[in-house]
Design an enzyme around this catalytic site. Structure first.
Site, short mmCIF file in Angstrom:
data_model
loop_
_atom_site.label_atom_id
_atom_site.label_comp_id
_atom_site.label_asym_id
_atom_site.label_seq_id
_atom_site.Cartn_x
_atom_site.Cartn_y
_atom_site.Cartn_z
N ARG A 21 30.92 37.96 8.35
CA ARG A 21 31.45 37.79 9.71
C ARG A 21 32.79 37.06 9.67
O ARG A 21 32.92 36.01 9.02
CB ARG A 21 30.46 37.00 10.56
N ASP A 65 26.61 39.56 14.76
CA ASP A 65 26.78 38.57 15.82
C ASP A 65 25.40 38.07 16.21
O ASP A 65 24.52 38.86 16.57
CB ASP A 65 27.48 39.23 17.01
N GLU A 71 11.11 -2.92 -3.11
CA GLU A 71 10.24 -2.21 -2.18
C GLU A 71 9.73 -0.90 -2.79
O GLU A 71 8.54 -0.58 -2.67
CB GLU A 71 10.99 -1.91 -0.88
N ASP A 109 23.78 35.18 18.74
CA ASP A 109 24.05 34.21 19.80
C ASP A 109 22.76 33.67 20.38
O ASP A 109 21.81 34.42 20.62
CB ASP A 109 24.85 34.87 20.93
N PRO A 168 22.01 28.19 28.97
CA PRO A 168 21.91 29.60 28.57
C PRO A 168 23.29 30.19 28.27
O PRO A 168 24.31 29.68 28.73
CB PRO A 168 21.30 30.25 29.81
N ARG A 224 32.73 42.94 14.71
CA ARG A 224 32.05 41.99 13.83
C ARG A 224 30.93 42.69 13.07
O ARG A 224 30.30 43.62 13.59
CB ARG A 224 31.50 40.81 14.63
#
Length: 295
Positions: free
Chosen positions: A207, A219, A27, A221, A238, A216
């Site tokens: 971290r 960060d 192929e 999020d 959320p 930290r």
């Protein structure tokens, strides 16, 4: 898909491409005909009103792009062709918010009677909001480095950066004050993929995840992803309890004041006002001093 205005469609059906994709050596060596169907989601209102090709996606150039890409690349699986080609199209054409792409392989080496085999995918840009924070080392340097890493990521577009604010630690762990803010991005990454990308950026800044809610270097999020409600073992969207965090709501109210929480349906400014009223009633005033990243 975040772009609610991109509801118009440009359709390409039955584009014939002779290319070399397949698991078997014959192929990839000999090649075969593939057929491509595509639905391009965009907004053609301005193009239609002005009768201007420059205001739309030229389907002729898209057909040539698809043909060239399929002939210049070789994949074992139809899934890989669909995934990589859809990504290439979304990165190439700015007005393209999302697409449906079907790759048909009518001459697949199957020793049984069949009409066709195909793989269809739907892919597109997503809007996400990211909380950023640091309270170890040079906070501004860590945050700026993290923002730059996201800015140069091939599957992420950095759209907005809030002012940074100094806030007291959250969660009861004794530590230095945080520098916090929020970002708006557009991304081709799915939620778990985006989480992994954010972890890589955090790790590059040293971290360490030792103490929950502990200090930290960086960060990052995911606060919101489109208007998605999502939960897995590693990720909740959320972000949990953001309605009680001034260091989230104040930056979000700056860059997306009228964005509504997909569960409560309240705007960011509305949530911030409620939290400020609550803290006043409780005689607790969270610290939040603005700091410019440019100074």
């Amino acid at each position: 898909m975040y772009s609610e205005q991109a509801k118009d469609e440009i359709r390409i059906e039955g584009l014939e491409v002779y290319a070399h994709h397949g698991v078997y050596p014959e192929e990839t060596k000999n090649g075969q005909y593939f057929y491509v169907n595509a639905i391009l989601y965009t907004n053609v209102r301005q193009a239609g009103g002005e009768d201007s090709l420059e205001r739309t996606i030229n389907y002729g150039t898209v057909c040539r792009f698809i043909t060239d890409w399929m002939q210049e690349n070789t994949c074992l699986l139809l899934e890989a062709v669909a995934e990589r080609l859809s990504q290439a199209l979304l990165l190439e054409y700015g007005p393209l918010a999302a697409l449906e792409l079907e790759i048909q392989k009518p001459h697949a080496p199957i020793s049984l009677p069949f009409g066709n085999v195909s793989v269809k995918v739907r892919r597109g840009w997503h809007r996400a909001y990211i909380a950023v924070g640091s309270n170890l080392g040079n906070r501004k340097t860590h945050i700026l480095s993290g923002i730059q890493a996201l800015k140069v990521h091939p599957l992420i577009k950095l759209k907005k950066v809030s002012k940074m604010i100094v806030t007291e630690p959250y969660g009861g762990v004794e530590q230095e004050d945080f520098l916090n803010g929020a970002l708006e991005i557009e991304t081709l990454l799915e939620p778990e993929e985006l989480l992994e990308a954010l972890h890589q950026v955090e790790n590059a800044e040293g971290r360490e995840r030792i103490v929950r809610w502990g200090p930290r270097t960086l960060d990052l999020d995911i606060l919101f992803y489109d208007r998605l409600c999502y939960e897995s073992e590693t990720l909740v969207i959320p972000h949990v309890d953001l309605e009680n965090r001034v260091f989230v709501l104040k930056p979000m109210s700056e860059i997306a004041p009228y964005f509504r929480h997909p569960i409560s349906k309240k705007t960011m400014t509305g949530l911030l006002k409620e939290l400020e009223q609550k803290t006043e009633e409780d005689s607790v005033r969270p610290s939040s001093v603005e700091i410019s990243l440019q100074s």
